[in-house]
Design a protein around this motif. Structure first.
Motif, PDB file in Angstrom:
ATOM      1  N   SER A  58       0.830  -1.196   0.000  1.00 43.89           N
ATOM      2  CA  SER A  58       0.000   0.000   0.000  1.00 43.89           C
ATOM      3  C   SER A  58       0.867   1.249   0.000  1.00 43.89           C
ATOM      4  N   SER A  59       0.409   2.246  -0.730  1.00 45.03           N
ATOM      5  CA  SER A  59       1.128   3.516  -0.787  1.00 45.03           C
ATOM      6  C   SER A  59       0.528   4.540   0.170  1.00 45.03           C
ATOM      7  N   ALA A  60      -0.421   4.122   0.966  1.00 43.99           N
ATOM      8  CA  ALA A  60      -1.126   5.043   1.858  1.00 43.99           C
ATOM      9  C   ALA A  60      -0.153   5.688   2.846  1.00 43.99           C
ATOM     10  N   GLY A  61      -0.241   6.999   2.941  1.00 39.54           N
ATOM     11  CA  GLY A  61       0.553   7.733   3.916  1.00 39.54           C
ATOM     12  C   GLY A  61       2.005   7.916   3.538  1.00 39.54           C
ATOM     13  N   GLN A  62       2.397   7.551   2.335  1.00 31.37           N
ATOM     14  CA  GLN A  62       3.797   7.693   1.922  1.00 31.37           C
ATOM     15  C   GLN A  62       3.897   8.662   0.758  1.00 31.37           C
ATOM     16  N   ASN A  63       5.007   9.377   0.710  1.00 26.32           N
ATOM     17  CA  ASN A  63       5.208  10.188  -0.485  1.00 26.32           C
ATOM     18  C   ASN A  63       5.787   9.276  -1.578  1.00 26.32           C
ATOM     19  N   ALA A  64       5.879   9.793  -2.780  1.00 27.49           N
ATOM     20  CA  ALA A  64       6.298   8.976  -3.929  1.00 27.49           C
ATOM     21  C   ALA A  64       7.727   8.462  -3.760  1.00 27.49           C
ATOM     22  N   ALA A  65       8.597   9.265  -3.183  1.00 29.05           N
ATOM     23  CA  ALA A  65       9.996   8.838  -3.019  1.00 29.05           C
ATOM     24  C   ALA A  65      10.101   7.661  -2.045  1.00 29.05           C
ATOM     25  N   ASP A  66       9.373   7.736  -0.935  1.00 29.82           N
ATOM     26  CA  ASP A  66       9.394   6.645   0.042  1.00 29.82           C
ATOM     27  C   ASP A  66       8.767   5.377  -0.533  1.00 29.82           C
ATOM     28  N   TYR A  67       7.692   5.555  -1.272  1.00 25.72           N
ATOM     29  CA  TYR A  67       7.013   4.408  -1.882  1.00 25.72           C
ATOM     30  C   TYR A  67       7.915   3.754  -2.932  1.00 25.72           C
ATOM     31  N   HIS A  68       8.605   4.567  -3.704  1.00 26.63           N
ATOM     32  CA  HIS A  68       9.538   4.059  -4.704  1.00 26.63           C
ATOM     33  C   HIS A  68      10.640   3.238  -4.038  1.00 26.63           C
ATOM     34  N   ARG A  69      11.175   3.742  -2.961  1.00 24.76           N
ATOM     35  CA  ARG A  69      12.215   3.027  -2.214  1.00 24.76           C
ATOM     36  C   ARG A  69      11.673   1.710  -1.666  1.00 24.76           C
ATOM     37  N   LEU A  70      10.466   1.735  -1.135  1.00 26.18           N
ATOM     38  CA  LEU A  70       9.838   0.521  -0.609  1.00 26.18           C
ATOM     39  C   LEU A  70       9.652  -0.519  -1.715  1.00 26.18           C
ATOM     40  N   LEU A  71       9.197  -0.090  -2.882  1.00 24.53           N
ATOM     41  CA  LEU A  71       9.001  -1.015  -4.007  1.00 24.53           C
ATOM     42  C   LEU A  71      10.337  -1.638  -4.429  1.00 24.53           C
ATOM     43  N   GLN A  72      11.363  -0.827  -4.522  1.00 27.83           N
ATOM     44  CA  GLN A  72      12.674  -1.347  -4.906  1.00 27.83           C
ATOM     45  C   GLN A  72      13.194  -2.346  -3.877  1.00 27.83           C
ATOM     46  N   GLN A  73      13.054  -2.021  -2.605  1.00 27.98           N
ATOM     47  CA  GLN A  73      13.515  -2.934  -1.551  1.00 27.98           C
ATOM     48  C   GLN A  73      12.763  -4.252  -1.598  1.00 27.98           C
ATOM     49  N   GLU A  74      11.473  -4.191  -1.822  1.00 28.27           N
ATOM     50  CA  GLU A  74      10.660  -5.406  -1.869  1.00 28.27           C
ATOM     51  C   GLU A  74      11.067  -6.294  -3.049  1.00 28.27           C
ATOM     52  N   ILE A  75      11.271  -5.693  -4.202  1.00 27.40           N
ATOM     53  CA  ILE A  75      11.645  -6.467  -5.395  1.00 27.40           C
ATOM     54  C   ILE A  75      13.023  -7.097  -5.202  1.00 27.40           C
ATOM     55  N   ARG A  76      13.958  -6.313  -4.727  1.00 29.24           N
ATOM     56  CA  ARG A  76      15.299  -6.850  -4.511  1.00 29.24           C
ATOM     57  C   ARG A  76      15.302  -7.908  -3.410  1.00 29.24           C
ATOM     58  N   GLY A  77      14.521  -7.707  -2.378  1.00 27.10           N
ATOM     59  CA  GLY A  77      14.426  -8.691  -1.301  1.00 27.10           C
ATOM     60  C   GLY A  77      13.837 -10.005  -1.785  1.00 27.10           C
ATOM     61  N   GLU A  78      12.771  -9.916  -2.568  1.00 26.09           N
ATOM     62  CA  GLU A  78      12.151 -11.130  -3.131  1.00 26.09           C
ATOM     63  C   GLU A  78      13.163 -11.879  -3.990  1.00 26.09           C
ATOM     64  N   PHE A  79      13.895 -11.136  -4.813  1.00 22.75           N
ATOM     65  CA  PHE A  79      14.867 -11.763  -5.703  1.00 22.75           C
ATOM     66  C   PHE A  79      15.984 -12.423  -4.907  1.00 22.75           C
ATOM     67  N   GLU A  80      16.528 -11.715  -3.938  1.00 23.51           N
ATOM     68  CA  GLU A  80      17.618 -12.268  -3.127  1.00 23.51           C
ATOM     69  C   GLU A  80      17.166 -13.478  -2.325  1.00 23.51           C
ATOM     70  N   HIS A  81      15.912 -13.476  -1.904  1.00 19.25           N
ATOM     71  CA  HIS A  81      15.380 -14.604  -1.146  1.00 19.25           C
ATOM     72  C   HIS A  81      15.327 -15.879  -1.997  1.00 19.25           C
ATOM     73  N   ASN A  82      15.161 -15.715  -3.292  1.00 14.71           N
ATOM     74  CA  ASN A  82      15.036 -16.863  -4.201  1.00 14.71           C
ATOM     75  C   ASN A  82      16.256 -17.056  -5.089  1.00 14.71           C
ATOM     76  N   PHE A  83      17.353 -16.419  -4.746  1.00 16.01           N
ATOM     77  CA  PHE A  83      18.557 -16.458  -5.566  1.00 16.01           C
ATOM     78  C   PHE A  83      19.104 -17.870  -5.748  1.00 16.01           C
ATOM     79  N   SER A  84      18.976 -18.705  -4.749  1.00 16.25           N
ATOM     80  CA  SER A  84      19.542 -20.063  -4.822  1.00 16.25           C
ATOM     81  C   SER A  84      18.787 -20.971  -5.795  1.00 16.25           C
ATOM     82  N   GLN A  85      17.637 -20.564  -6.239  1.00 14.59           N
ATOM     83  CA  GLN A  85      16.846 -21.406  -7.147  1.00 14.59           C
ATOM     84  C   GLN A  85      17.506 -21.548  -8.516  1.00 14.59           C
TER      85      GLN A  85
END
Length: 178
Positions: free
Chosen positions: A79-106
């Motif tokens: 959810s982007s509720a209560g966040q400005n665009a810069a914070d939301y952008h950072r959150l999206l990037q962290q989530e994508i990179r985290g998901e990828f790193e979590h599954n890197f061994s596959q």
């Protein structure tokens, strides 16, 4: 004449024995080769019984990764509720990179070509989000919903989900196991 007869008698005895010994050697060698092939096939079968479930699980996890980082899914999940665009952008990037790193061994269970497509899908999603973010006039003053709107507009403009090619490659590879 006595030695010639003795030599022929000896030859009559030794020659069939040598022929029989050669035939036994040849048959025994063939038997050992067949036995080695049978053991190798058994070993491969046992190995595939162990690795097949692991490979299928890897394909499932990578499929889930691709679905989770798909722009339409990640925007709904985070959810982007209560966040400005810069914070939301950072959150999206962290989530994508985290998901990828979590599954890197596959990648151990996939062909290098398919894994390259998975990596490319991640990069394409990040690029799409970065392009939308940098297209905003003042990201620190705009709400996160404006960024989400821009990302979805970009998704509709491109008319293709950036994760779709990688997802198709994973499905093709998994189907090739059967």
């Amino acid at each position: 004449m006595d030695t010639t007869t003795y030599f022929f008698d000896l030859l009559k005895t030794i020659l069939p024995a040598l022929i029989v010994a050669g035939a036994i050697f040849f048959l025994f060698r063939q038997y050992l080769e067949k036995e080695q092939q049978r053991r190798l096939i058994e070993l491969r079968l046992d190995s595939s019984k162990t690795t097949l479930p692991l490979r299928l699980q890897a394909y499932e996890r990578v499929t889930l990764l691709l679905e989770r980082i798909s722009p339409s899914n990640i925007l709904v999940r985070l959810s982007s509720a209560g966040q400005n665009a810069a914070d939301y952008h950072r959150l999206l990037q962290q989530e994508i990179r985290g998901e990828f790193e979590h599954n890197f061994s596959q990648q151990l269970y996939m062909t290098p070509e398919t894994w390259a497509q998975v990596k490319q899908a991640k990069e394409d999603v990040l690029t799409m989000m970065n392009r939308a973010f940098h297209g905003l006039q003042n990201p620190t003053q705009l709400r996160g919903t404006e960024l989400a709107k821009r990302i979805l507009e970009g998704l509709m403009t491109d008319a293709a989900d950036p994760t779709a090619p990688a997802l198709a490659a994973v499905k093709r590879e998994a189907a090739g196991l059967f």
